[in-house]
Write a protein that holds these residues in place. Structure first.
Motif, PDB file in Angstrom:
ATOM      1  N   ALA A   1      -4.006 -34.768 139.348  1.00 48.48           N
ATOM      2  CA  ALA A   1      -4.579 -35.641 140.378  1.00 48.48           C
ATOM      3  C   ALA A   1      -5.909 -36.229 139.928  1.00 48.48           C
ATOM      4  O   ALA A   1      -6.177 -37.424 140.138  1.00 48.48           O
ATOM      5  CB  ALA A   1      -4.758 -34.861 141.685  1.00 48.48           C
ATOM      6  N   THR A   2      -6.751 -35.421 139.310  1.00 50.48           N
ATOM      7  CA  THR A   2      -8.064 -35.918 138.887  1.00 50.48           C
ATOM      8  C   THR A   2      -7.962 -36.751 137.607  1.00 50.48           C
ATOM      9  O   THR A   2      -8.690 -37.731 137.451  1.00 50.48           O
ATOM     10  CB  THR A   2      -9.037 -34.752 138.679  1.00 50.48           C
ATOM     11  OG1 THR A   2      -8.449 -33.778 137.808  1.00 50.48           O
ATOM     12  CG2 THR A   2      -9.374 -34.092 140.008  1.00 50.48           C
TER      13      THR A   2
ATOM     14  N   LYS B   1     -10.976 -36.953 145.604  1.00 42.94           N
ATOM     15  CA  LYS B   1      -9.606 -36.506 145.332  1.00 42.94           C
ATOM     16  C   LYS B   1      -9.582 -34.988 145.094  1.00 42.94           C
ATOM     17  O   LYS B   1      -8.684 -34.285 145.564  1.00 42.94           O
ATOM     18  CB  LYS B   1      -9.055 -37.235 144.108  1.00 42.94           C
ATOM     19  CG  LYS B   1      -7.704 -36.748 143.624  1.00 42.94           C
ATOM     20  CD  LYS B   1      -6.622 -36.874 144.701  1.00 42.94           C
ATOM     21  CE  LYS B   1      -6.269 -38.317 144.996  1.00 42.94           C
ATOM     22  NZ  LYS B   1      -5.132 -38.388 145.959  1.00 42.94           N
TER      23      LYS B   1
END
Length: 461
Positions: free
Chosen positions: A427-428, A452
């Motif tokens: 996600a990052t 996030k």
């Protein structure tokens, strides 16, 4: 089971080399896997060490049957050969347990493993990357090793390992895996190419306390002027953190993902050099053109890796040496990542004790002594085997990787909690790539990535 003394010398019949522990994006070779205090070069009598660490042997069961267990891992061709040699050594060392090794494809390995464990179809002993170890601990699909390691049947004891190696798999409830070895991150470069291009010797700069970002910039500029990339910046977050910690920065404040000012400066440093062409982002390399291929073809001056590329480069006659990451100030041995991979036991195994016996052999002094000999692909994570690595004398400045091990950090610890939260890395990374690939403003990207990260952490609570 009947017990008798194990013949430790059988371990010494294994001549294959040790393997890397993990994998990193942007490389075609399988990669990985630390010692908090152990960068020393204490002489080791490996036969004595093995005898001291050998438990009483588990013999055949009363029915005369041998317990069959399965071990699975992913790896490249060289690694798989080493895995099998270590399995053979264990099978020869005792008669009550027989291990069969089954190689798994690297593509999709993690997701396949998670699915198999949840469904009860995974092997008895499994190789687990640091990126998913905490997820498996939380979902209860791997077994607690702590009680077994306190018994005479265990080939390894907790005190054989430095705390830093155990931190990523240790909770207040127990120990859920052991590192198969480790791989401190260093930079590879070609002394011959640097001499040909009249570039300053990084070893001299380092020895003089001048191995700084400014000097690194000068070298990368010269490389670019000669049609090469200065550095392949790997496509995973951990490669960014090596620059952050080399600037004294931090990215975690408790359970909050928060870039301090020095971490922001390091992110700007990396982004600016990707945009001006001195670095190339590993995530944008063509298929099949990993960082190892870029180095071998002399298209890049520096790549970051553990020892996993050493055997390949040595066997192929590639000129290379190690140098630690530069720090902003020129400070020597600023913290860099120590890649770790682990062996764990399937909590649903029908043969938990036998699986743990094999695991502690493989990850303990006997197994690591059998796998880390000569020009191998990793670094010992047990404390007493450094001499086996040093004797290889490859590359010339091999000592750098041991000293980085002593000052490094591991994913899943307080300074880099990424792997404690399922889905965090992917996600990052996708947010960071807005800066790496699209040239987005670094400060705006940091704001987005912190937001996030907060979402992912909240989902994991």
């Amino acid at each position: 089971m009947k017990k008798r003394n194990i013949i430790a010398a059988s371990v010494l019949t294994v001549t294959m080399l040790m393997t890397a522990c993990g994998s990193n994006a942007g490389s075609t070779a399988a990669e990985s896997n630390e010692s908090k205090s152990g960068a020393g070069t204490e002489n080791t009598d490996t036969s004595t060490a093995e005898a001291d660490n050998a438990p009483a042997e588990e013999g055949n069961s009363t029915s005369g049957e041998v317990v069959e267990i399965v071990y699975t891992a992913r790896g490249n061709a060289d690694e798989i050969k080493v895995y099998q040699q270590a399995v053979d050594a264990f099978n020869e060392a005792q008669s009550g347990v027989h291990v069969t090794f089954e190689a798994s494809p690297s593509d999709g390995y993690n997701q396949s493993l998670i699915t198999q464990l949840a469904g009860g179809t995974a092997a008895d002993v499994i190789f687990v990357e640091d990126t998913i170890i905490n997820q498996l601990i939380k979902n209860g699909t791997i077994a607690n090793l702590e009680d077994f390691m306190a018994t005479e049947s265990s080939y390894a004891k907790i005190e054989d390992f430095d705390e830093t190696v155990l931190n990523a798999t240790r909770t207040e409830d127990g120990i859920w895996g052991l590192s198969v070895d480790c791989n401190p991150m260093v930079l590879y470069y070609s002394p011959a190419m640097f001499e040909e291009l009249n570039i300053e010797d990084p070893q001299e700069l380092f020895a003089n306390g001048e191995w700084s970002w400014d000097k690194f910039d000068e070298i990368c500029t010269t490389l670019k002027e000669n049609g090469k990339y200065g550095m392949v910046q790997g496509g995973d977050n951990i490669r960014l953190y090596n620059w952050v910690f080399g600037n004294g920065g931090s990215v975690w404040d408790g359970d909050t993902y928060k870039f301090d000012d020095k971490a922001r400066e390091a992110f700007h440093y990396v982004c600016d050099r990707i945009q001006d062409g001195r670095f190339v982002y590993g995530g944008t390399l063509p298929d099949g053109q990993g960082e190892d291929a870029m180095f071998m073809s002399k298209q890049a001056g520096f790549i970051a890796a553990g020892r996993w590329l050493t055997k390949t480069f040595h066997d192929e006659g590639i000129d290379f040496d190690y140098i630690p990451y530069p720090s902003k100030s020129g400070e020597q041995y600023s913290p860099a990542q120590i890649c770790l991979g682990f062996l764990c036991v399937n909590a649903k195994s029908e043969h938990l004790e036998e699986a743990m016996q094999f695991l502690t052999y493989y990850c303990g002094t006997p197994g690591q002594a059998a796998r880390i000999t000569g020009v191998g692909t990793s670094v010992p994570s047990v404390k007493t085997l450094d001499d086996m690595l040093i004797e290889s004398e490859v590359p010339a400045h091999l000592d750098h990787i041991l000293k980085v091990r002593a000052t490094g950090w591991a994913s899943g610890t307080d300074v880099a909690k990424d792997t404690m939260f399922a889905g965090f890395a992917d996600a990052t990374k996708s947010v960071f790539e807005e800066a790496y690939v699209n040239g987005a403003d670094p400060d705006e990207v940091i704001e987005k990535v912190e937001a996030k990260a907060a979402e992912v952490v909240a989902e994991n609570q």
